[in-house]
Write a protein that holds these residues in place. Structure first.
Motif: not given
Length: 286
Positions: A23-29, A96-106, A108-113, A168-173
């Motif tokens: 598996c490949v780890p996820y990153n912040p947006m 170019g100029y980089k900006l990372e958006v983190c939510y909660k722990r920032g 994992g996939f769950d945080e991005v979703a 993209y990150y995939e959505r869940e079903y």
């Protein structure tokens, strides 16, 4: 002895193939800002429900500036006004100029979703070094209509006010992403592939000239997961809505879905060898 060598090589190849499916780890947006005016920064604006607002905290020397106090039609600066959201500004690189958006722990996939489902859209505010808002972009959806995914990496052009999702990150079903459902089928197929290899090995060891009726039935039934795995992979790769772009990996150029179907290719090769041996045994008995 030659047959044993074939199967030893097949099992070694099978183990090597399994090791390629890590598996490949996820990153912040991550957002790359292009054509940003000199001496300006970019801040994310969100339009949260009241429950997500927080008491604004100082960020360096920004307290009291226009961006720190910004609130237009419910749009507020994420870093200062929205709970559990923060922005990181890593060093600018050649892209170019980089900006990372983190939510909660920032990380994992769950945080991005959760971030995309909670806020659903964002804007970009171009701000000078004194905190004055120079320009506010149009709103951009975090729920793409043309892909079953969430933004992972975006490119925003400050001059043209245009945004493009690069990865993209995939959505869940039902708790799994489409690739997750496919990978579950792939894992089942690996088990049945191994069972087929054992069945073929027994057939060869007994020096038979053809498969028995029971063996043929078993081969057909055990092949169903592998066929489903291949069909599922073809669908994911060729249906644009589900074909969410994958990030390059250390195995760049070797698609994950192709790698995970290689065990069946090994099984098919051993099956051909078995059929050839059966034919040879029939000729000896004729």
């Amino acid at each position: 002895m030659r047959i044993k060598k074939y199967f030893s090589a097949a099992f070694v190849l099978l183990i090597c193939i399994f090791s390629l499916t890590a598996c490949v780890p996820y990153n912040p947006m991550v957002i790359t800002i292009e054509e940003l005016p000199t001496d300006t920064d970019v801040y994310i604006l969100l339009r949260p429900d009241a429950e997500y607002l927080k008491e604004r905290s100082d960020d360096g020397s920004m307290k009291g500036t226009e961006i720190w106090e910004y609130n237009a039609d419910g749009w507020v600066p994420a870093s200062f006004a929205v709970r559990d959201v923060r922005e990181n500004r890593p060093d600018t690189d050649a892209q170019g100029y980089k900006l990372e958006v983190c939510y909660k722990r920032g990380y994992g996939f769950d945080e991005v979703a959760d971030f995309c489902e909670t806020f659903r859209e964002m804007r970009f505010a171009v701000v000078d070094k004194k905190g004055n808002v120079k320009n506010v972009s149009q709103s951009y959806s975090l729920i793409p209509e043309d892909k079953f995914g969430y933004p992972d990496e975006m490119i925003y052009n400050a001059k043209n006010d245009s945004a493009e999702i690069k990865y993209y990150y995939e959505r869940e079903y039902k708790g799994l992403t489409p690739s997750g459902w496919w990978f579950s089928v792939a894992q089942l197929s690996w088990i049945t592939d191994l069972a087929i290899l054992i069945l073929l090995a027994l057939s060869l060891a007994r020096q038979r000239s053809r498969f028995t009726k029971g063996e043929r039935t078993a081969l057909i039934l055990l092949s169903i997961p592998a066929v489903a795995n291949i069909v599922f992979a073809i669908i994911l790769l060729n249906v644009p809505y589900l074909n969410v772009a994958e990030k390059p990996s250390v195995l760049s150029g070797v698609n994950e879905k192709v790698r995970c179907n290689l065990p069946f290719a090994v099984v098919f090769l051993v099956f051909i060898i078995t059929v050839c041996v059966h034919r040879h045994n029939r000729k000896k008995t004729d």
